[in-house]
Motif scaffolding. Structure first.
Motif: not given
Length: 152
Positions: A30, A33-34, A60, A63
């Motif tokens: 995550w 991804l951020a 994130c 998440g």
């Protein structure tokens, strides 16, 4: 044995290690991804990117917390939903009670604290852990809460 009972062949220490590993994987995915989203938005630094970056990082982290249940189930940490719910609470106790201000300046401590929080949560909710060990864990968490509240 039902699907929510701990696997009798796995020790509480192994469950804690699996929970910490799941937390690490979830955070890595995550936060990666951020970072990618922030880079794709064209932010190279400066105050103009601060709001977007904080929003993306918060989403994130949310998440990562929500995806922990699935990861814990895949790692066969039972009951996964209890560990997934207890982990963020234990993390807050660790972050504000134990680490305090030094916690803010060292991002690596965030990862270690989150992994430790999920490991402690896995031990805390394991019904096979003896009463004495459970009370010691609860006592440590209460002491952290009191230490954190004393700072305010």
């Amino acid at each position: 044995m039902t699907s929510i009972e701990p696997d009798p062949g796995v020790s509480p220490a192994a469950r804690a290690a699996r929970a910490a590993g799941c937390a690490f994987v979830s955070l890595a995915v995550w936060m990666g991804l951020a970072y990618a989203v922030i880079q794709l938005r064209g932010c190279v630094g400066g105050m103009e990117c601060l709001g977007d970056a904080l929003g993306v990082i918060f989403l994130c982290l949310l998440g990562a917390a929500l995806s922990m249940w699935g990861l814990l189930r895949l790692a066969r940490v039972r009951p996964a939903w209890q560990v997934a719910l207890a982990g963020p609470g234990v993390f807050l106790l660790l972050a504000f009670g134990l680490l305090g201000r030094s916690f803010r300046n060292v991002p690596q401590l965030w990862v270690v604290a989150i992994m430790a929080a999920y490991a402690l949560a896995a031990v805390l909710v394991d019904l096979r852990v003896s009463g004495r060990a459970r009370w010691i864990t609860v006592g440590v968490l209460v002491a952290l809460l009191v230490a954190g509240l004393a700072r305010f």
